[in-house]
Design a protein around this motif. Structure first.
Motif, PDB file in Angstrom:
ATOM      1  N   ARG A 144      12.946   8.503   5.822  1.00 60.63           N
ATOM      2  CA  ARG A 144      11.492   8.526   5.795  1.00 60.63           C
ATOM      3  C   ARG A 144      10.911   8.112   7.141  1.00 60.63           C
ATOM      4  N   THR A 145       9.691   8.561   7.392  1.00 63.81           N
ATOM      5  CA  THR A 145       9.022   8.296   8.658  1.00 63.81           C
ATOM      6  C   THR A 145       7.910   7.273   8.460  1.00 63.81           C
ATOM      7  N   GLU A 159       4.921   7.799   9.208  1.00 61.08           N
ATOM      8  CA  GLU A 159       3.809   8.567   8.626  1.00 61.08           C
ATOM      9  C   GLU A 159       3.957   8.650   7.110  1.00 61.08           C
ATOM     10  N   ASP A 160       5.186   8.857   6.641  1.00 62.83           N
ATOM     11  CA  ASP A 160       5.429   8.859   5.195  1.00 62.83           C
ATOM     12  C   ASP A 160       4.977   7.550   4.574  1.00 62.83           C
ATOM     13  N   ARG A 161       5.413   6.460   5.164  1.00 64.98           N
ATOM     14  CA  ARG A 161       5.087   5.146   4.594  1.00 64.98           C
ATOM     15  C   ARG A 161       3.584   4.876   4.632  1.00 64.98           C
ATOM     16  N   ARG A 204       1.415   6.956   3.899  1.00 62.54           N
ATOM     17  CA  ARG A 204       0.809   7.719   2.798  1.00 62.54           C
ATOM     18  C   ARG A 204       1.216   7.176   1.432  1.00 62.54           C
ATOM     19  N   ASP A 205       2.085   6.177   1.399  1.00 61.60           N
ATOM     20  CA  ASP A 205       2.643   5.721   0.128  1.00 61.60           C
ATOM     21  C   ASP A 205       1.594   5.158  -0.830  1.00 61.60           C
ATOM     22  N   ARG A 241      -0.391   8.098  -2.362  1.00 55.30           N
ATOM     23  CA  ARG A 241       0.430   8.991  -3.187  1.00 55.30           C
ATOM     24  C   ARG A 241       1.192   8.225  -4.266  1.00 55.30           C
ATOM     25  N   THR A 300       3.945   6.490  -4.190  1.00 57.57           N
ATOM     26  CA  THR A 300       5.290   7.044  -4.113  1.00 57.57           C
ATOM     27  C   THR A 300       6.278   6.310  -5.011  1.00 57.57           C
ATOM     28  N   PHE A 308       7.543  15.648   2.154  1.00 60.06           N
ATOM     29  CA  PHE A 308       7.276  14.232   1.886  1.00 60.06           C
ATOM     30  C   PHE A 308       8.156  13.705   0.753  1.00 60.06           C
ATOM     31  N   ARG A 330      12.100  13.678   1.366  1.00 64.77           N
ATOM     32  CA  ARG A 330      12.606  12.488   2.052  1.00 64.77           C
ATOM     33  C   ARG A 330      12.596  11.268   1.131  1.00 64.77           C
ATOM     34  N   ALA A 331      11.586  11.158   0.281  1.00 63.28           N
ATOM     35  CA  ALA A 331      11.534  10.031  -0.654  1.00 63.28           C
ATOM     36  C   ALA A 331      12.690  10.091  -1.646  1.00 63.28           C
TER      37      ALA A 331
END
Length: 254
Positions: free
Chosen positions: A43-44, A46-48, A50-51, A54, A56, A80, A83-84
């Motif tokens: 994960r990136t 940027e992913d984190r 958005r958590d 979203r 996640t 997204f 990767r999660a």
């Protein structure tokens, strides 16, 4: 006394909403159990970032993703959730990241996303026509977020949804789960908003998926957003990123 009764009523409604939101999480993994995995690769940052929006960890818990599972991420978008799930199932698990050919033809970034997914350890990037999925068999979980309504776009064959649902049923092992998350359309609207607003009526999804042989096991209001009027296109700046979404978990009998 009137104010007391009103306060008790509000509290009861809030409790009921909270119970409905958490109902799909009962008996499965806790959202907290994913914390360490979601904090690491692949994960990136940027992913984190958005958590929170979203949800996640809560979504993974609702989907009941476990270490060692084989997950198909159906229509991966930018990857997204690929990767999660890769983080959640760990080195003993596997993720199949599927992107329809039509999406790749429509937008270059979709092709880039599936190639990037394929480069990850434990992830297989697959493509095929949207109405003819090519998936491995015996998987534990098939997951799709914000894309089920696309199966009803007028660009695609009219039986695309039924063909995809049949493919999902065939690919899952008995007892496996099929999780669908999408943008709420107005109740009773059926398919009328799929092309115009990129939304779908939750009851329409239930009818279609159960017709393929699945059993509805759980639903959740975790992504319910009461401020969403359900009348705006999901890409409209007034609502993008803040749409009300439903969460459904179906099970293949057996």
């Amino acid at each position: 006394m009137r104010e007391l009764r009103r306060g008790l009523a509000v509290a009861a409604i809030a409790a009921a909403v909270g119970a409905a939101a958490c109902a799909g999480l009962m008996g499965g993994p806790s959202p907290e159990s994913y914390s360490a995995a979601l904090a690491g690769a692949p994960r990136t940052e940027e992913d984190r970032g958005r958590d929170a929006a979203r949800m996640t960890a809560e979504t993974l818990a609702f989907a009941r993703a476990e270490p060692g599972d084989h997950v198909i991420d159906m229509i991966i978008g930018g990857g997204f959730f690929t990767r999660a799930f890769s983080a959640a199932v760990g080195p003993e698990g596997r993720v199949t990241a599927w992107q329809p050919d039509e999406f790749i033809a429509f937008q270059t970034s979709y092709g880039e996303a599936v190639r990037a997914a394929d480069a990850l350890d434990g992830v297989d990037g697959l493509t095929s026509p949207i109405a003819a999925p090519v998936w491995p068999a015996g998987v534990d979980l098939i997951f799709t977020a914000q894309n089920y309504h696309d199966l009803h776009l007028t660009h695609f064959p009219g039986d695309t949804a039924s063909r995809v649902n049949a493919a999902a049923f065939a690919a899952l092992k008995p007892g496996g789960h099929y999780v669908v998350i999408d943008h709420h359309a107005a109740a009773g609207s059926g398919l009328s908003a799929a092309n115009t607003l990129h939304r779908i009526d939750v009851e329409q999804v239930k009818r279609e998926v159960t017709a393929a042989g699945f059993v509805l096991e759980a639903e959740s209001d975790l992504l319910l957003r009461p401020a969403d009027p359900l009348t705006a296109n999901v890409f409209d700046g007034s609502i993008r990123g803040n749409t009300s979404q439903f969460m459904l978990r179906f099970r293949k009998p057996g």
